[in-house]
Design an enzyme around this catalytic site. Structure first.
Site, PDB file in Angstrom:
ATOM      1  N   LEU A 261       0.992  -1.419   0.230  1.00 35.10           N
ATOM      2  CA  LEU A 261      -0.142  -0.153   0.025  1.00 35.10           C
ATOM      3  C   LEU A 261       0.619   1.398  -0.369  1.00 35.10           C
ATOM      4  O   LEU A 261       1.975   1.117   1.104  1.00 35.10           O
ATOM      5  CB  LEU A 261      -1.114   0.050   0.719  1.00 35.10           C
ATOM      6  N   SER A 262       0.900   2.048  -1.033  1.00 34.64           N
ATOM      7  CA  SER A 262       1.184   3.105  -1.089  1.00 34.64           C
ATOM      8  C   SER A 262       0.360   4.305  -1.754  1.00 34.64           C
ATOM      9  O   SER A 262       0.004   4.581  -3.106  1.00 34.64           O
ATOM     10  CB  SER A 262       2.905   3.100  -1.778  1.00 34.64           C
ATOM     11  N   ASP A 285       7.360   9.849  10.428  1.00 32.28           N
ATOM     12  CA  ASP A 285       8.865  10.382   9.311  1.00 32.28           C
ATOM     13  C   ASP A 285       8.066  11.936   9.158  1.00 32.28           C
ATOM     14  O   ASP A 285       8.823  12.287   9.236  1.00 32.28           O
ATOM     15  CB  ASP A 285       8.953   9.751   8.618  1.00 32.28           C
ATOM     16  N   ASN A 287       6.947  12.921   7.389  1.00 34.70           N
ATOM     17  CA  ASN A 287       6.500  13.425   5.144  1.00 34.70           C
ATOM     18  C   ASN A 287       7.555  13.040   5.178  1.00 34.70           C
ATOM     19  O   ASN A 287       7.400  14.309   3.938  1.00 34.70           O
ATOM     20  CB  ASN A 287       5.630  14.578   5.096  1.00 34.70           C
ATOM     21  N   ARG A 288       8.413  13.356   5.890  1.00 33.99           N
ATOM     22  CA  ARG A 288      10.213  13.426   6.080  1.00 33.99           C
ATOM     23  C   ARG A 288      10.726  12.725   4.941  1.00 33.99           C
ATOM     24  O   ARG A 288      11.085  13.088   2.988  1.00 33.99           O
ATOM     25  CB  ARG A 288      11.126  13.881   6.552  1.00 33.99           C
ATOM     26  N   GLU A 289       9.862  11.114   4.486  1.00 33.78           N
ATOM     27  CA  GLU A 289      10.820  10.967   3.629  1.00 33.78           C
ATOM     28  C   GLU A 289       9.755   9.911   2.350  1.00 33.78           C
ATOM     29  O   GLU A 289       8.694   9.274   2.477  1.00 33.78           O
ATOM     30  CB  GLU A 289      11.754   9.431   4.338  1.00 33.78           C
ATOM     31  N   VAL A 320      -3.503  11.726   5.341  1.00 34.15           N
ATOM     32  CA  VAL A 320      -2.401  10.945   6.001  1.00 34.15           C
ATOM     33  C   VAL A 320      -3.250  10.313   7.216  1.00 34.15           C
ATOM     34  O   VAL A 320      -4.335  10.370   7.784  1.00 34.15           O
ATOM     35  CB  VAL A 320      -1.898  12.074   6.618  1.00 34.15           C
TER      36      VAL A 320
END
Length: 408
Positions: A261-262, A285, A287-289, A320
């Site tokens: 899932l992405s 994270d 949303n850093r990566e 999110v």
């Protein structure tokens, strides 16, 4: 003649960095002030690292000291709540007996459960939480991930239909936290498997578990079906995103039994398939990566898909979700077969989401009730004969727990 007094020098008001340093010095020097930090802990840290402690490290040590200081108080509070629940149940029991005696009935009949006892209903589908992202997360984010895994187990365990739940890359700080702070509570979990290898090895384990089950356990939602009545070939559980102009077709050598899932995937999940493992990136994270999970899935040559949030929901914030919310949404779909109902019952109302199919009428307030934090009632309320035993509340008390998780 009286000589004028010499002016007394006054230190200028502290600003910025100097103010922060003076506040820390005041707390350390004043013995009557609240002892937030520990000089012994700081000295030991200096000896271990061989470097001076920064202000951020000092604040972190003091916050940890506060958490440890109030640990016993939280334990006593949980104990009081447990006693209150027991007293309430005793009072309800006595009231039922008194009402039965007043009506001339046998008190034993009044105490019989009114609903059928809860029984697990495992299905040939697996949810895998991929925890191979420790190098991209800070310590508080690993704490948050551990809490989300606990909630994922609780929600899958309480669901009407249970998927096989696996945690891959079970190692490092995450494993250490479960074995120390959480007192190895995961060893008593049912229907959960911790795999040291990556998500592909966990998927092999899941395939063995699903193959060992009874095919009759599969509900109608998971049974293969053709696109047309005369089409013998079953349709896939996902389709290309219609909003994208050109979608690159999948290569023929992808593993059809694994779906990662992405949100970066060009394919949208339409339904869950039997004998399939759905991988959720255990990445907290903020949303850093971006795109990390999708890149890993492409390199491993597995299928990818994204939840159809954009098709069913109009959100006032970003799409999110936490790891446990993704697990709960898919578990809810197994129960009702409707993505819209699954989203509206799980996504926190603070996100201001509405169902697109119902316009502005379908509001999250009516569906979520009082569920402000979006994580649900992880303790399972008081419990009854139709629900599994609740988890220990102490497992879900986490300092500095970040709630953001992006299904990259």
């Amino acid at each position: 003649m009286v000589e004028p007094e010499a002016p007394v020098y006054q230190e200028p008001p502290a600003n910025g960095k100097r103010k922060a340093e003076s506040e820390l010095e005041r707390v350390d020097e004043d013995p009557n002030s609240q002892q937030i930090g520990s000089d012994t802990a700081i000295d030991e840290h200096n000896e271990d690292e061989g470097q001076p402690v920064s202000k951020n490290q000092l604040k972190r040590l003091k916050r940890q000291e506060i958490y440890e200081e109030y640990k016993e108080k939280r334990k006593a509070k949980r104990k009081d709540k447990r006693h209150e629940r027991q007293a309430r149940k005793r009072a309800e029991r006595e009231a039922k007996i008194a009402a039965a005696e007043a009506a001339g009935l046998d008190p034993k009949t009044a105490l019989l459960p009114t609903s059928e006892p809860w029984r697990p209903h495992p299905l040939p589908v697996a949810f895998i939480i991929d925890c191979d992202f420790e190098e991209y997360m800070r310590d508080p984010e690993i704490v948050s991930l551990a809490s989300q895994i606990v909630r994922s187990y609780s929600q899958n365990r309480r669901a009407k239909y249970q998927a096989h739940l696996l945690v891959s890359s079970w190692k490092g700080k995450l494993k250490t936290r479960f074995e120390t702070v959480l007192k190895s509570s995961h060893e008593h979990w049912k229907g959960v498997h911790m795999v040291e290898g990556n998500f592909c090895e966990a998927a092999k384990k899941a395939s063995e578990l699903m193959a060992a089950g009874d095919e009759r356990d599969a509900i109608d939602l998971l049974r293969p079906r053709g696109k047309e009545e005369n089409d013998p070939a079953p349709s896939r559980g996902y389709e290309p995103d219609s909003s994208l102009p050109d979608v690159e077709p999948e290569s023929e050598d992808v593993d059809p039994s694994i779906v990662y899932l992405s949100s970066e995937s060009p394919y949208t999940l339409e339904r869950l398939e039997a004998n399939t493992s759905y991988v959720i990136g255990g990445l907290v994270d903020r949303n850093r990566e971006k795109g990390l999970c999708y890149k890993r899935a492409r390199q491993t040559k597995v299928r990818t898909a994204k939840l159809p949030i954009g098709q069913f929901m109009a959100m006032q914030s970003r799409y999110v979700l936490t790891t446990n919310q993704v697990v709960e949404i898919m578990a809810k779909w197994l129960e009702c077969g409707d993505w819209g109902e699954a989203f509206i019952s799980v996504i926190p109302k603070r996100k201001g989401g509405t169902l697109k199919s119902h316009g502005s009428v379908a509001d999250l307030d009516s569906a979520n009730g009082d569920m402000e934090d979006g994580d649900g009632d992880e303790h399972g309320g008081d419990g009854d004969a139709s629900s599994p035993p609740p988890l220990d509340e102490g497992l879900l008390v986490e300092p500095e727990a970040s709630l953001l998780h992006t299904t990259n």
